[in-house]
Every structure is written in C-alpha cells, then in structure tokens.
Write a protein that holds these residues in place. Structure first.
Motif, PDB file in Angstrom:
ATOM      1  N   ALA A   1      -1.636  20.661   9.125  1.00  0.00           N
ATOM      2  CA  ALA A   1      -2.560  19.955  10.016  1.00  0.00           C
ATOM      3  C   ALA A   1      -2.665  20.653  11.373  1.00  0.00           C
ATOM      4  O   ALA A   1      -3.732  20.664  11.990  1.00  0.00           O
ATOM      5  N   ALA A   2      -1.589  21.250  11.836  1.00  0.00           N
ATOM      6  CA  ALA A   2      -1.583  21.929  13.133  1.00  0.00           C
ATOM      7  C   ALA A   2      -2.221  23.314  13.057  1.00  0.00           C
ATOM      8  O   ALA A   2      -2.776  23.801  14.048  1.00  0.00           O
ATOM      9  N   LEU A   3      -2.170  23.941  11.910  1.00  0.00           N
ATOM     10  CA  LEU A   3      -2.571  25.337  11.774  1.00  0.00           C
ATOM     11  C   LEU A   3      -4.032  25.627  12.125  1.00  0.00           C
ATOM     12  O   LEU A   3      -4.294  26.609  12.832  1.00  0.00           O
ATOM     13  N   PRO A   4      -5.011  24.830  11.705  1.00  0.00           N
ATOM     14  CA  PRO A   4      -6.402  25.176  12.038  1.00  0.00           C
ATOM     15  C   PRO A   4      -6.659  25.307  13.538  1.00  0.00           C
ATOM     16  O   PRO A   4      -7.372  26.219  13.975  1.00  0.00           O
ATOM     17  N   SER A   5      -6.081  24.433  14.318  1.00  0.00           N
ATOM     18  CA  SER A   5      -6.269  24.511  15.765  1.00  0.00           C
ATOM     19  C   SER A   5      -5.632  25.778  16.326  1.00  0.00           C
ATOM     20  O   SER A   5      -6.213  26.437  17.198  1.00  0.00           O
ATOM     21  N   LEU A   6      -4.459  26.126  15.829  1.00  0.00           N
ATOM     22  CA  LEU A   6      -3.785  27.329  16.301  1.00  0.00           C
ATOM     23  C   LEU A   6      -4.568  28.587  15.916  1.00  0.00           C
ATOM     24  O   LEU A   6      -4.715  29.507  16.713  1.00  0.00           O
ATOM     25  N   VAL A   7      -5.075  28.609  14.687  1.00  0.00           N
ATOM     26  CA  VAL A   7      -5.832  29.769  14.219  1.00  0.00           C
ATOM     27  C   VAL A   7      -7.138  29.899  14.997  1.00  0.00           C
ATOM     28  O   VAL A   7      -7.559  31.003  15.347  1.00  0.00           O
ATOM     29  N   SER A   8      -7.772  28.773  15.302  1.00  0.00           N
ATOM     30  CA  SER A   8      -9.041  28.838  16.032  1.00  0.00           C
ATOM     31  C   SER A   8      -8.860  29.383  17.440  1.00  0.00           C
ATOM     32  O   SER A   8      -9.797  29.911  18.028  1.00  0.00           O
ATOM     33  N   LYS A   9      -7.648  29.288  17.971  1.00  0.00           N
ATOM     34  CA  LYS A   9      -7.374  29.786  19.311  1.00  0.00           C
ATOM     35  C   LYS A   9      -6.762  31.192  19.299  1.00  0.00           C
ATOM     36  O   LYS A   9      -6.543  31.777  20.352  1.00  0.00           O
ATOM     37  N   ALA A  10      -6.493  31.707  18.109  1.00  0.00           N
ATOM     38  CA  ALA A  10      -5.894  33.040  18.007  1.00  0.00           C
ATOM     39  C   ALA A  10      -6.900  34.096  18.465  1.00  0.00           C
ATOM     40  O   ALA A  10      -8.060  34.062  18.082  1.00  0.00           O
ATOM     41  N   VAL A  11      -6.447  34.987  19.290  1.00  0.00           N
ATOM     42  CA  VAL A  11      -7.330  36.039  19.792  1.00  0.00           C
ATOM     43  C   VAL A  11      -7.143  37.341  19.020  1.00  0.00           C
ATOM     44  O   VAL A  11      -7.975  38.230  19.106  1.00  0.00           O
ATOM     45  N   ASP A  12      -6.070  37.440  18.279  1.00  0.00           N
ATOM     46  CA  ASP A  12      -5.785  38.666  17.536  1.00  0.00           C
ATOM     47  C   ASP A  12      -6.361  38.552  16.131  1.00  0.00           C
ATOM     48  O   ASP A  12      -5.758  37.958  15.245  1.00  0.00           O
ATOM     49  N   MET A  13      -7.509  39.098  15.914  1.00  0.00           N
ATOM     50  CA  MET A  13      -8.140  39.008  14.600  1.00  0.00           C
ATOM     51  C   MET A  13      -7.651  40.103  13.655  1.00  0.00           C
ATOM     52  O   MET A  13      -8.105  40.206  12.543  1.00  0.00           O
ATOM     53  N   ASN A  14      -6.709  40.949  14.115  1.00  0.00           N
ATOM     54  CA  ASN A  14      -6.134  41.976  13.251  1.00  0.00           C
ATOM     55  C   ASN A  14      -4.974  41.432  12.432  1.00  0.00           C
ATOM     56  O   ASN A  14      -4.291  42.172  11.761  1.00  0.00           O
ATOM     57  N   HIS A  15      -4.737  40.155  12.544  1.00  0.00           N
ATOM     58  CA  HIS A  15      -3.718  39.460  11.763  1.00  0.00           C
ATOM     59  C   HIS A  15      -2.289  39.871  12.122  1.00  0.00           C
ATOM     60  O   HIS A  15      -1.366  39.473  11.433  1.00  0.00           O
TER      61      HIS A  15
ATOM     62  N   TYR B   1       4.925  25.413  12.324  1.00  0.00           N
ATOM     63  CA  TYR B   1       6.136  24.732  11.852  1.00  0.00           C
ATOM     64  C   TYR B   1       6.971  24.179  13.012  1.00  0.00           C
ATOM     65  O   TYR B   1       7.615  23.142  12.873  1.00  0.00           O
ATOM     66  N   GLN B   2       6.935  24.835  14.160  1.00  0.00           N
ATOM     67  CA  GLN B   2       7.615  24.287  15.335  1.00  0.00           C
ATOM     68  C   GLN B   2       6.960  22.973  15.747  1.00  0.00           C
ATOM     69  O   GLN B   2       7.644  22.008  16.102  1.00  0.00           O
ATOM     70  N   ILE B   3       5.646  22.935  15.698  1.00  0.00           N
ATOM     71  CA  ILE B   3       4.923  21.696  16.001  1.00  0.00           C
ATOM     72  C   ILE B   3       5.287  20.622  14.987  1.00  0.00           C
ATOM     73  O   ILE B   3       5.557  19.473  15.340  1.00  0.00           O
ATOM     74  N   ALA B   4       5.327  21.001  13.711  1.00  0.00           N
ATOM     75  CA  ALA B   4       5.690  20.049  12.653  1.00  0.00           C
ATOM     76  C   ALA B   4       7.091  19.492  12.877  1.00  0.00           C
ATOM     77  O   ALA B   4       7.320  18.287  12.724  1.00  0.00           O
ATOM     78  N   ASP B   5       8.028  20.358  13.250  1.00  0.00           N
ATOM     79  CA  ASP B   5       9.399  19.906  13.504  1.00  0.00           C
ATOM     80  C   ASP B   5       9.438  18.898  14.651  1.00  0.00           C
ATOM     81  O   ASP B   5      10.153  17.890  14.584  1.00  0.00           O
ATOM     82  N   GLU B   6       8.664  19.150  15.692  1.00  0.00           N
ATOM     83  CA  GLU B   6       8.596  18.205  16.814  1.00  0.00           C
ATOM     84  C   GLU B   6       7.973  16.881  16.380  1.00  0.00           C
ATOM     85  O   GLU B   6       8.401  15.809  16.820  1.00  0.00           O
ATOM     86  N   MET B   7       6.964  16.941  15.525  1.00  0.00           N
ATOM     87  CA  MET B   7       6.332  15.726  15.037  1.00  0.00           C
ATOM     88  C   MET B   7       7.314  14.886  14.223  1.00  0.00           C
ATOM     89  O   MET B   7       7.360  13.653  14.361  1.00  0.00           O
ATOM     90  N   ILE B   8       8.124  15.545  13.410  1.00  0.00           N
ATOM     91  CA  ILE B   8       9.123  14.829  12.616  1.00  0.00           C
ATOM     92  C   ILE B   8      10.188  14.225  13.529  1.00  0.00           C
ATOM     93  O   ILE B   8      10.586  13.073  13.344  1.00  0.00           O
ATOM     94  N   ARG B   9      10.638  14.989  14.536  1.00  0.00           N
ATOM     95  CA  ARG B   9      11.627  14.456  15.481  1.00  0.00           C
ATOM     96  C   ARG B   9      11.057  13.230  16.202  1.00  0.00           C
ATOM     97  O   ARG B   9      11.736  12.209  16.362  1.00  0.00           O
ATOM     98  N   ALA B  10       9.820  13.307  16.637  1.00  0.00           N
ATOM     99  CA  ALA B  10       9.190  12.171  17.334  1.00  0.00           C
ATOM    100  C   ALA B  10       9.058  10.982  16.400  1.00  0.00           C
ATOM    101  O   ALA B  10       9.280   9.838  16.794  1.00  0.00           O
ATOM    102  N   ARG B  11       8.711  11.242  15.164  1.00  0.00           N
ATOM    103  CA  ARG B  11       8.545  10.166  14.179  1.00  0.00           C
ATOM    104  C   ARG B  11       9.873   9.482  13.890  1.00  0.00           C
ATOM    105  O   ARG B  11       9.948   8.266  13.769  1.00  0.00           O
TER     106      ARG B  11
END
Length: 73
Positions: A35-49, A60-70
């Motif tokens: 769920a977090a990934l699309p927003s992060l990818v849309s803000k990525a400036v490095d299109m060379n991957h 996954y860091q965001i996901a871990d924080e979401m689980i801790r908050a939950r």
C-alpha cells in the motif's frame, strides 16, 4: 525475517485440508508495504532503477511502523 512482527496473515483462506486449516497468503506487513509503495515510487526521481531496493526497503519500514502503531492501540 526472524524477529520481525509481520502482523500475521491478512487474508487467510480456509483450505480443503480440514477444520482450522488456513492458507496464510500475504502477511499484513506485505500488505502495508504494498500500500505504501505506489506513493514512494511516484516520488522516485531515479528512473534508472538504481535506488529501487532502497525504495522497497522504505516501504517495509513504513509497514513496520504501521504494525507498531496498530499494536500500540
């Protein structure tokens, strides 16, 4: 992945193996990261991957924080 709280299965399915048997499927951690990934990818400036691993790690860091908050509630 030992020691990381993955939140358990997000969409468990009953299997044909009998009562109380569940197919695990994706974890809540995977679901939150996805769920977090699309927003992060849309803000990525490095299109060379070259920084995609860092972007995925951030998801996954965001996901871990979401689980801790939950779990804090």
């Amino acid at each position: 992945m030992s020691g990381i709280n993955d939140g358990g299965p997000v969409f468990p399915l009953a299997t044909s193996s009998g009562a109380n048997k569940w197919a695990q499927g994706m974890t809540l951690r995977d679901y939150f990261a996805a769920a977090a990934l699309p927003s992060l990818v849309s803000k990525a400036v490095d299109m060379n991957h070259s920084k995609w691993k860092a972007t995925v790690d951030h998801a996954y860091q965001i996901a871990d924080e979401m689980i801790r908050a939950r779990n804090f509630r």
